[in-house]
Motif scaffolding. Structure first.
Motif, PDB file in Angstrom:
ATOM      1  N   MET A   1     -13.980   4.654   4.021  1.00  0.00           N
ATOM      2  CA  MET A   1     -13.319   3.413   4.087  1.00  0.00           C
ATOM      3  C   MET A   1     -12.008   3.520   4.637  1.00  0.00           C
ATOM      4  SD  MET A   1     -15.403   0.775   4.002  1.00  0.00           S
ATOM      5  CE  MET A   1     -14.353  -0.580   3.777  1.00  0.00           C
ATOM      6  N   PRO A   2     -11.342   2.715   5.678  1.00  0.00           N
ATOM      7  CA  PRO A   2      -9.720   2.821   5.914  1.00  0.00           C
ATOM      8  C   PRO A   2      -9.168   2.713   4.723  1.00  0.00           C
ATOM      9  CG  PRO A   2     -11.121   1.874   7.465  1.00  0.00           C
ATOM     10  CD  PRO A   2     -11.902   1.989   6.377  1.00  0.00           C
ATOM     11  N   SER A   3      -7.955   3.404   4.577  1.00  0.00           N
ATOM     12  CA  SER A   3      -6.930   2.958   3.633  1.00  0.00           C
ATOM     13  C   SER A   3      -5.799   2.587   4.362  1.00  0.00           C
ATOM     14  CB  SER A   3      -6.648   4.085   2.717  1.00  0.00           C
ATOM     15  OG  SER A   3      -6.490   5.254   3.073  1.00  0.00           O
ATOM     16  N   SER A   4      -4.703   2.157   3.566  1.00  0.00           N
ATOM     17  CA  SER A   4      -3.145   1.668   4.042  1.00  0.00           C
ATOM     18  C   SER A   4      -2.246   2.377   3.222  1.00  0.00           C
ATOM     19  CB  SER A   4      -3.381   0.271   4.376  1.00  0.00           C
ATOM     20  OG  SER A   4      -3.322  -0.361   3.173  1.00  0.00           O
ATOM     21  N   ILE A   5      -1.149   2.486   4.107  1.00  0.00           N
ATOM     22  CA  ILE A   5       0.128   2.827   3.323  1.00  0.00           C
ATOM     23  C   ILE A   5       1.214   1.732   3.668  1.00  0.00           C
ATOM     24  CG2 ILE A   5       1.995   4.590   3.471  1.00  0.00           C
ATOM     25  CD1 ILE A   5       0.099   5.640   1.944  1.00  0.00           C
ATOM     26  N   ARG A   6       1.987   1.503   2.719  1.00  0.00           N
ATOM     27  CA  ARG A   6       3.109   0.592   2.942  1.00  0.00           C
ATOM     28  C   ARG A   6       4.492   1.296   3.095  1.00  0.00           C
ATOM     29  NH1 ARG A   6       3.359  -5.387   0.775  1.00  0.00           N
ATOM     30  NH2 ARG A   6       2.097  -5.532   2.428  1.00  0.00           N
ATOM     31  N   ILE A   7       5.254   1.321   3.807  1.00  0.00           N
ATOM     32  CA  ILE A   7       6.696   1.932   3.746  1.00  0.00           C
ATOM     33  C   ILE A   7       7.594   0.742   4.057  1.00  0.00           C
ATOM     34  CG2 ILE A   7       5.716   4.172   4.402  1.00  0.00           C
ATOM     35  CD1 ILE A   7       7.012   3.338   7.485  1.00  0.00           C
ATOM     36  N   GLY A   8       8.804   1.081   3.455  1.00  0.00           N
ATOM     37  CA  GLY A   8      10.017  -0.018   3.700  1.00  0.00           C
ATOM     38  C   GLY A   8      11.234   0.313   3.228  1.00  0.00           C
ATOM     39  N   ASN A   9      12.230  -0.673   3.415  1.00  0.00           N
ATOM     40  CA  ASN A   9      13.529  -0.310   2.992  1.00  0.00           C
ATOM     41  C   ASN A   9      14.153  -1.788   2.687  1.00  0.00           C
ATOM     42  OD1 ASN A   9      14.377  -1.463   5.485  1.00  0.00           O
ATOM     43  ND2 ASN A   9      15.311   0.543   6.121  1.00  0.00           N
ATOM     44  N   GLN A  10      15.270  -1.980   2.533  1.00  0.00           N
ATOM     45  CA  GLN A  10      15.903  -3.358   2.304  1.00  0.00           C
ATOM     46  C   GLN A  10      15.722  -4.274   3.528  1.00  0.00           C
ATOM     47  OE1 GLN A  10      17.784  -0.398   2.788  1.00  0.00           O
ATOM     48  NE2 GLN A  10      19.748  -0.884   2.924  1.00  0.00           N
ATOM     49  N   LEU A  12      13.053  -3.628   6.231  1.00  0.00           N
ATOM     50  CA  LEU A  12      11.901  -3.749   6.875  1.00  0.00           C
ATOM     51  C   LEU A  12      10.699  -3.592   6.130  1.00  0.00           C
ATOM     52  CD1 LEU A  12      12.455  -2.415  10.433  1.00  0.00           C
ATOM     53  CD2 LEU A  12      12.551  -4.765   9.903  1.00  0.00           C
ATOM     54  N   THR A  13       9.321  -4.187   6.338  1.00  0.00           N
ATOM     55  CA  THR A  13       8.377  -3.388   5.657  1.00  0.00           C
ATOM     56  C   THR A  13       7.197  -3.407   6.723  1.00  0.00           C
ATOM     57  OG1 THR A  13       8.605  -4.700   3.528  1.00  0.00           O
ATOM     58  CG2 THR A  13       6.455  -4.001   3.852  1.00  0.00           C
ATOM     59  N   VAL A  14       6.520  -2.040   6.472  1.00  0.00           N
ATOM     60  CA  VAL A  14       5.504  -1.665   7.494  1.00  0.00           C
ATOM     61  C   VAL A  14       4.346  -1.084   6.845  1.00  0.00           C
ATOM     62  CG1 VAL A  14       4.920  -0.221   9.673  1.00  0.00           C
ATOM     63  CG2 VAL A  14       7.230  -1.120   9.339  1.00  0.00           C
ATOM     64  N   ASP A  15       3.187  -1.559   7.422  1.00  0.00           N
ATOM     65  CA  ASP A  15       1.758  -1.222   6.782  1.00  0.00           C
ATOM     66  C   ASP A  15       0.951  -0.667   7.947  1.00  0.00           C
ATOM     67  OD1 ASP A  15       2.556  -2.692   4.327  1.00  0.00           O
ATOM     68  OD2 ASP A  15       1.165  -4.521   5.000  1.00  0.00           O
ATOM     69  N   VAL A  16       0.626   0.428   7.476  1.00  0.00           N
ATOM     70  CA  VAL A  16      -0.307   1.532   8.486  1.00  0.00           C
ATOM     71  C   VAL A  16      -1.662   1.935   7.843  1.00  0.00           C
ATOM     72  CG1 VAL A  16       0.128   3.407   9.873  1.00  0.00           C
ATOM     73  CG2 VAL A  16       1.956   2.381   9.173  1.00  0.00           C
ATOM     74  N   SER A  17      -2.706   1.639   8.585  1.00  0.00           N
ATOM     75  CA  SER A  17      -3.966   1.842   8.352  1.00  0.00           C
ATOM     76  C   SER A  17      -4.261   3.462   8.857  1.00  0.00           C
ATOM     77  CB  SER A  17      -4.915   0.816   8.919  1.00  0.00           C
ATOM     78  OG  SER A  17      -6.381   1.403   8.812  1.00  0.00           O
ATOM     79  N   SER A  18      -5.244   3.939   7.892  1.00  0.00           N
ATOM     80  CA  SER A  18      -5.649   5.235   8.404  1.00  0.00           C
ATOM     81  C   SER A  18      -6.592   5.242   9.494  1.00  0.00           C
ATOM     82  CB  SER A  18      -6.333   5.981   7.135  1.00  0.00           C
ATOM     83  OG  SER A  18      -7.390   4.984   6.553  1.00  0.00           O
ATOM     84  N   LEU A  19      -7.173   3.933   9.817  1.00  0.00           N
ATOM     85  CA  LEU A  19      -8.138   3.854  10.838  1.00  0.00           C
ATOM     86  C   LEU A  19      -7.159   3.586  12.181  1.00  0.00           C
ATOM     87  CD1 LEU A  19     -10.786   3.575  11.968  1.00  0.00           C
ATOM     88  CD2 LEU A  19     -10.657   1.172  11.953  1.00  0.00           C
ATOM     89  N   GLY A  20      -7.144   4.911  12.984  1.00  0.00           N
ATOM     90  CA  GLY A  20      -6.429   4.686  14.200  1.00  0.00           C
ATOM     91  C   GLY A  20      -4.781   4.938  13.983  1.00  0.00           C
ATOM     92  N   ALA A  21      -4.742   5.355  12.614  1.00  0.00           N
ATOM     93  CA  ALA A  21      -2.975   5.418  12.456  1.00  0.00           C
ATOM     94  C   ALA A  21      -2.323   4.295  12.941  1.00  0.00           C
ATOM     95  CB  ALA A  21      -2.238   6.718  12.805  1.00  0.00           C
ATOM     96  N   GLU A  22      -3.014   2.903  12.733  1.00  0.00           N
ATOM     97  CA  GLU A  22      -2.324   1.670  13.502  1.00  0.00           C
ATOM     98  C   GLU A  22      -1.683   0.884  12.507  1.00  0.00           C
ATOM     99  OE1 GLU A  22      -4.275  -2.298  15.936  1.00  0.00           O
ATOM    100  OE2 GLU A  22      -5.896  -0.575  15.100  1.00  0.00           O
TER     101      GLU A  22
END
Length: 288
Positions: A1-10, A12-22
């Motif tokens: 199953m795809p998983s996701s990562i959240r990155i961010g700073n003060q 912006l916040t960005v979510d990226v999925s393992s499916l397609g690195a999208e």
């Protein structure tokens, strides 16, 4: 199953999925969302990575060294599970490498690494393609990010794409999903294009040359998104008529031309990567 990562700073916040690195979400600290939500009623994509082709191939088939392979529109990377290789608070790197499934449709040993990195109010998305084979490797690479239209808080405002080079690049259109190479008059005037959904009744607007390395997408008297492109000479703009998103698509490579043979190495703007070489492609978006 795809998983996701959240990155961010003060900022912006960005979510990226393992499916397609999208990328799945792009938000500012005030809670506003700038990326399309992927509503399947219009289009389920959000920000797919296009590899090893951009656009369609004739009859969904490509030819490599005389052999015919099936290849769906925009390639297989967007439907592939990437492995998380590295992550920090503000960056994540996903990698896709050759497998039996990719070899069946694309007979090369490759690595595709996609990195999302936040700095200040900017996000940079980088794709690095490594040829791990003993033969030259042809491919196309493109980004297909869909942003909110209207932009947050800008409903009812005119939305404009402005080229920094003030260019009026010639337009080409699709014919059965393939490029009709006959150039049409540019919809830009002095680098400025006021968007109208009717412009997309005939599908994407594609600019194979002359759009430059920088542009802005903005609402008049409203917010602005500033873009910078690296090694991405082709540009497309697309939406589904009436849909609340605008895809800003910098590419290195386009769909095959109508009437062409399907030979991958002869597609417009194809990269031919030498054995052991690495090609880098990137776009940066800053939210103002």
């Amino acid at each position: 199953m795809p998983s996701s990562i959240r990155i961010g700073n003060q900022h912006l916040t960005v979510d990226v999925s393992s499916l397609g690195a999208e990328m799945q979400a792009l938000s500012t600290s005030d809670g506003r969302s700038w990326l399309w939500t992927g509503d399947a009623a219009f289009w389920s994509g959000r920000s797919p990575i296009l590899f090893p082709i951009v656009g369609k191939a004739p009859d969904d088939k490509i030819i490599i060294d005389g052999t015919i392979y099936p290849m769906a529109q925009h390639g297989f990377a967007r439907r592939s599970e990437f492995a998380l290789a590295e992550t920090t608070a503000t960056t994540c790197r996903y990698e896709l490498v050759t497998s039996a499934a990719t070899q069946a449709v694309y007979p090369f040993d490759f690595q595709l690494a996609v990195t999302h990195a936040i700095k200040g109010r900017s996000l940079t998305v980088t794709a690095e393609v490594t040829n791990r084979d003993q033969k030259a490797m042809p491919f196309g690479l493109g980004f297909h990010s869909a942003f909110a239209w209207p932009l947050p808080g800008a409903a009812g405002h005119a939305h404009v794409v402005t080229l920094d080079n003030k260019g009026e690049p010639p337009l080409v259109r699709l014919q059965g999903g393939l490029i009709n190479p006959v150039p049409l008059p540019s919809p830009f005037k002095d680098g400025r294009l006021v968007l109208d959904h009717a412009m997309f009744d005939a599908d994407a607007m594609i600019f194979p040359q002359g759009a430059g390395e920088r542009l802005s997408y903005s609402a008049e008297d409203g917010p602005t998104m500033r873009f910078r492109f690296e090694n991405l000479p082709n540009l497309a703009l697309w939406t589904k008529p009436g849909a609340p998103f605008l895809c800003i698509e910098p590419w290195h490579g386009t769909a095959a031309e109508a009437g062409s043979s399907g030979e991958l190495s002869k597609r417009p703007s194809t990269t031919i990567l030498a054995p052991g070489a690495i090609a880098r492609f990137a776009f940066t978006v800053e939210i103002l």
